[in-house]
Design a protein around this motif. Structure first.
Motif, PDB file in Angstrom:
ATOM      1  N   SER A   1       0.562  -1.694  -0.201  1.00 46.28           N
ATOM      2  CA  SER A   1       0.021  -0.155  -0.160  1.00 46.28           C
ATOM      3  C   SER A   1       1.157   1.116   0.151  1.00 46.28           C
ATOM      4  O   SER A   1       0.681   1.855  -0.499  1.00 46.28           O
ATOM      5  N   ALA A   2       2.422   1.286   0.953  1.00 46.69           N
ATOM      6  CA  ALA A   2       2.644   2.781   0.857  1.00 46.69           C
ATOM      7  C   ALA A   2       3.669   2.026  -0.881  1.00 46.69           C
ATOM      8  O   ALA A   2       3.376   3.634  -1.127  1.00 46.69           O
ATOM      9  N   LEU A   3       3.664   1.052  -1.166  1.00 43.36           N
ATOM     10  CA  LEU A   3       4.674   1.335  -2.502  1.00 43.36           C
ATOM     11  C   LEU A   3       3.701   1.466  -3.470  1.00 43.36           C
ATOM     12  O   LEU A   3       4.544   2.905  -4.348  1.00 43.36           O
ATOM     13  N   ALA A   4       2.547   1.581  -3.432  1.00 43.30           N
ATOM     14  CA  ALA A   4       1.338   2.433  -3.898  1.00 43.30           C
ATOM     15  C   ALA A   4       1.020   3.086  -4.626  1.00 43.30           C
ATOM     16  O   ALA A   4       1.030   4.407  -5.435  1.00 43.30           O
ATOM     17  N   GLU A   5       1.272   3.449  -2.851  1.00 43.01           N
ATOM     18  CA  GLU A   5       1.283   5.925  -3.662  1.00 43.01           C
ATOM     19  C   GLU A   5       2.340   6.022  -3.832  1.00 43.01           C
ATOM     20  O   GLU A   5       2.547   6.973  -4.476  1.00 43.01           O
ATOM     21  N   ILE A   6       3.388   5.633  -3.430  1.00 44.08           N
ATOM     22  CA  ILE A   6       4.602   6.243  -3.547  1.00 44.08           C
ATOM     23  C   ILE A   6       5.012   6.086  -4.758  1.00 44.08           C
ATOM     24  O   ILE A   6       5.467   7.599  -5.719  1.00 44.08           O
TER      25      ILE A   6
ATOM     26  N   ASP B   1       0.607   4.880  -8.677  1.00 41.98           N
ATOM     27  CA  ASP B   1      -0.020   3.824  -9.621  1.00 41.98           C
ATOM     28  C   ASP B   1      -0.953   3.151  -9.781  1.00 41.98           C
ATOM     29  O   ASP B   1      -1.677   1.852 -10.223  1.00 41.98           O
ATOM     30  N   THR B   2      -1.956   3.986  -8.760  1.00 43.36           N
ATOM     31  CA  THR B   2      -3.569   3.743  -8.888  1.00 43.36           C
ATOM     32  C   THR B   2      -4.649   4.415  -8.637  1.00 43.36           C
ATOM     33  O   THR B   2      -3.317   6.561  -8.834  1.00 43.36           O
ATOM     34  N   ALA B   3      -5.649   4.885  -9.357  1.00 47.54           N
ATOM     35  CA  ALA B   3      -6.397   5.787  -9.062  1.00 47.54           C
ATOM     36  C   ALA B   3      -6.259   6.086  -8.214  1.00 47.54           C
ATOM     37  O   ALA B   3      -7.216   7.610  -8.074  1.00 47.54           O
ATOM     38  N   GLU B   4      -6.464   5.979  -6.213  1.00 52.54           N
ATOM     39  CA  GLU B   4      -6.897   6.759  -5.372  1.00 52.54           C
ATOM     40  C   GLU B   4      -5.932   7.508  -5.091  1.00 52.54           C
ATOM     41  O   GLU B   4      -5.211   8.309  -3.815  1.00 52.54           O
TER      42      GLU B   4
END
Length: 460
Positions: free
Chosen positions: A129-134, A137-140
């Motif tokens: 989840s932290a990596l996705a925010e960094i 790469d997600t719509a959110e």
């Protein structure tokens, strides 16, 4: 400032007194409640009374002795105070607000969801989840954290922790479902403005146009999503390993299952409390670390020594990382006031309380008690390597039989997210926050946090 007449009789001239100039005291507490509490104790000693709108006078202590007396009081003597400012958010069936045997049963039902073995299984989810925010790469997610980008730390932290709690509670892994929940929760929390939380008199509708009407509509929207998930999952033959799946297979002592309405309020509590509090602590940790280069350097070295492929469980066990997180919670407990209403006569530090009276622990005072904490105003994680602190000296998640049931998950998540961020990006605190006093901490829904978001710049 006039503090008025003794609360419990003229025959005790040294007894604490409730403030008479209620409006002046309320304004002082609203501007900077931590400073106000310190001022009250410095002038009146400990314990002391504070008046709250709709709640009346509360006897506060900020000493380990007072915390011990309150947290060790007989469980059948204590209940949450009512009216409670967060009741519209979490609901009357929430574990936070129920009392007596009902609290024992509901806590027994929920506690297995936060068992250490189950929490460890969330490690990769938290890191991802932290990596996705960094990576953005997600719509959110916000924009990717590339050099030159300015990061809104509050928004980023909330996005990470909300993604974690949505998957941990509901198993949400699709963009559509996550987007629906994210939008509903944001609208729900935004609608519960400060005045609605602090002034119960405003909790009335007016032809669908009042702030209360907008809040109720937002709450209904969120509840509709939760209840739809409950209904769908009850019809499924197989049970998922998430928290909802576990609760659907768990019964009370008498063999009955939790009702859909009560389950909805428990899940809403987990969604709100399970992401807002950890997100706020993460923001404070990043803030202090980037004002203390030596502390940041030591923590980075520890994370780098663990290696980029270190499993989440290993990261969560790093000693200095643990000390940094504990020191952040010491300076900024997300729930700084712990309240209990007594159902029978009780005495706190020699001050008599009648049935129906309320007492509380002011956690910022407890965490800055001079006899326990040297240089309490400093951010100095080393203190947690030098000694262990008892539960009546350090209580960021409350204490006694009502201590936060999700404390272990919050601790685990904070460590993994902080290590993941520091191990992969370099940040610089926006110049106006790099020096001077820390931003004021103010109520934000179920927790307290910085009055304004704290921005960071991503550097090469």
């Amino acid at each position: 400032m006039d503090v008025g007449a003794p609360r419990h009789g003229e025959s005790a001239p040294d007894a604490p007194r409730a403030p008479r100039l209620v409006v002046a005291h309320a304004l002082a507490a609203g501007i900077d409640f931590e400073r106000y509490f310190r001022w009250r104790r410095a002038h009146e000693g400990d314990p002391f009374f504070v008046r709250f709108p709709g709640l009346g006078s509360v006897l506060f202590t900020g000493t380990p002795e007072g915390a011990r007396e309150m947290f060790r009081a007989p469980t059948n003597l204590l209940e949450p105070p009512r009216p409670n400012p967060i009741e519209p958010l979490v609901g009357s069936a929430s574990l936070i607000l129920v009392a007596g045997e009902r609290h024992r049963q509901d806590r027994t039902l929920l506690a297995p969801a936060f068992h250490s073995a189950r929490i460890r299984a969330y490690g990769e989810l938290i890191r991802d989840s932290a990596l996705a925010e960094i990576s953005g790469d997600t719509a959110e997610s916000g924009p990717a954290w590339r050099p030159g980008t300015r990061i809104d730390s509050r928004a980023a932290a909330r996005a990470i922790t909300l993604r974690v709690i949505l998957e941990a509670v509901f198993g949400v892994d699709s963009h559509e479902q996550r987007a629906a929940y994210t939008s509903a929760i944001a609208e729900f929390l935004t609608a519960f403005s400060g005045p609605l939380m602090l002034l119960p008199v405003l909790r009335h509708g007016l032809f669908g146009q009042a702030p209360w009407d907008r809040f109720v509509a937002a709450r209904d929207r969120l509840d509709a999503l939760i209840l739809a998930d409950i209904a769908r999952r009850r019809t499924e033959a197989s049970r998922s390993a998430d928290i909802l799946g576990m609760l659907l297979t768990t019964c009370y002592d008498d063999g009955t299952a939790i009702s859909d309405a009560d389950l909805c309020e428990q899940l809403r509590t987990l969604l709100v409390a399970g992401h807002e509090t950890t997100a706020t602590t993460l923001v404070w940790a990043l803030f202090h670390l980037h004002r203390e280069p030596e502390v940041l350097g030591r923590l980075r070295a520890e994370i780098q020594a663990a290696g980029p492929g270190a499993p989440p469980l290993e990261l969560a066990g790093l000693a200095y990382l643990d000390a940094v997180c504990q020191e952040t919670l010491r300076l900024h407990p997300t729930v700084p006031i712990v309240l209990r209403r007594v159902t029978a006569p009780f005495s706190l530090l020699g001050v008599p309380l009648a049935a129906g009276d309320t007492m509380g622990v002011a956690v910022p005072l407890l965490h800055s008690e001079p006899g326990v904490w040297s240089e309490p105003e400093r951010f100095r994680p080393e203190r947690f390597l030098e000694r262990r602190y008892g539960p009546f000296e350090f209580a960021p998640f409350g204490g006694g039989h009502r201590r936060c049931v999700g404390a272990a998950l919050a601790d685990y998540e904070l460590r993994i997210v902080l290590a993941t961020i520091l191990g992969r990006v370099r940040l610089r605190l926006a110049p106006r926050y790099a020096r001077g006093r820390a931003p004021l901490s103010v109520p934000h829904n179920i927790a307290t946090g910085p009055r304004r978001s704290i921005p960071f710049d991503v550097v090469a």
